[in-house]
Design an enzyme around this catalytic site. Sequence first.
Site, short mmCIF file in Angstrom:
data_model
loop_
_atom_site.label_atom_id
_atom_site.label_comp_id
_atom_site.label_asym_id
_atom_site.label_seq_id
_atom_site.Cartn_x
_atom_site.Cartn_y
_atom_site.Cartn_z
N HIS A 55 41.39 51.11 100.76
CA HIS A 55 41.45 51.83 99.48
C HIS A 55 41.67 50.99 98.19
O HIS A 55 42.33 50.01 98.69
CB HIS A 55 42.25 53.12 99.53
CG HIS A 55 41.90 54.28 99.94
ND1 HIS A 55 42.10 55.60 99.75
CD2 HIS A 55 40.95 54.53 101.10
CE1 HIS A 55 41.65 56.58 100.49
NE2 HIS A 55 40.62 55.87 101.35
N GLU A 112 34.15 56.80 98.63
CA GLU A 112 34.88 57.84 97.93
C GLU A 112 34.83 57.51 96.51
O GLU A 112 35.19 56.21 96.12
CB GLU A 112 36.38 58.25 98.34
CG GLU A 112 36.47 58.67 99.82
CD GLU A 112 37.82 58.77 100.36
OE1 GLU A 112 38.48 59.60 99.72
OE2 GLU A 112 38.36 58.17 101.07
#
Length: 321
Positions: A38, A107
Site C-alpha cells: 500500500h 485500490e
Amino acid sequence: MVQIGYTMMTEQAGPRELVGHVVGAERAGFDFSVISDHYFPWLSSQGHSPNAWAVLGAAAQATSRIPLMTYVTCPTTRYHPAVVAQQAATVQLLSEGRFRLGLGSGENLNEHVVGGGWPSAEVRLEKLEEAIGIIRALFEGRLLTHHGAHYDVEHARLWDLPEPVPPIGVAVSGELSCRLAGHLADLVVATEPKKELLESFERHGGAGKPRVGQLPVCYDPDRDAAIDRAHDQFRWFGLGWPVNSELPHDGAFASATRSVSRDEVAESIPCGAKTDDFVAAVRPYVDAGFTEVALVQIGGEQQAGYLDWAERELLPALREL
C-alpha cells in the site's frame, strides 16, 4: 491440512518492525507469510505504509524457511508491469525460491497518488490481464518490445532471472476476475470465504491450483481492548471490496465507517484470547475449499504476544482442522 499464514501489515508497522515480525512468525511455525503493498493506510490510526518491496528484500535475508508473497501488488498504475517483473525476480533470487507474486486490479487508495484518474472495474481488469502477459513474457527471459492497449514496453529483458520464476496469484472478487485468474494465474487469492469464487476459478481453468484466503483477527488477553483496537484500526473491513476499491484516501474511509459500532466489529472479527473463536473464524475458509489462510493480527505493537500465543495455542488448534 490447511496451511496457516502470517500477514506483514505494512499499514500498521514500520519496515524494521515488519521484518522482525516475520522472523518471529517463522520461529513460531507459521507455514507461509504475505505482505500488503500500500501507499496509504486505510485509517490514519494505523499510522504506517512503508514500501513493501524494500521490506521483502530485507525479510528474504532475515528468514530462511518461511515463504513470502505479495497480498497483493497492483501492477497496472503505481507500478509499471515491467518494473513489477524485475522486483519479483529479484525477491525470488534473494529468498532462494520462496516468493510468490500476488497480483490484483488495485485500490484507488493506493493508485491515485500517481494521477491519471481511477478507471472502471472492467478497465482495471483489462489492464491487469495485459500486465500479467508482460510479466510472463519477461519471466520467460525474452527481450520484449510490446505496444498494447494500455502499456508500452521497449527492449526490456530481465538480466537476473530466477529458476523457478515466481508463481503468479490473482485476487478475485467476482466472475470476471475469477475467469481471468482461472486462465492466467498459478493460484487464486481472496479475502472472503465464498465457495462460489473458488468454483468459478476452477471452471475457468483453476482446478487443482492453490487457493489462498485471508482474514483479520485481534488477539489480546483483554477482549475489550482487542475490540477497541479492531474498531479503531479495522472497522473498514466490513465495507466490502466494491466500496474499498473506490475510496481515495484514509479520510474517506474514516467518513464511510463513522457509524460502524464496536459490536459490529466484534461480530465479524474474532477478538480476545479464546482459541475456539479464532478456529471458528477460519473454519468457513476451510469448508469453502481454501488450501491456505493468512491471518492478520490487528495492531502493530501487539505482534510479540500474538506470536507467542499462536505458537503455543492457536497454530496447534488450527492444524486440527
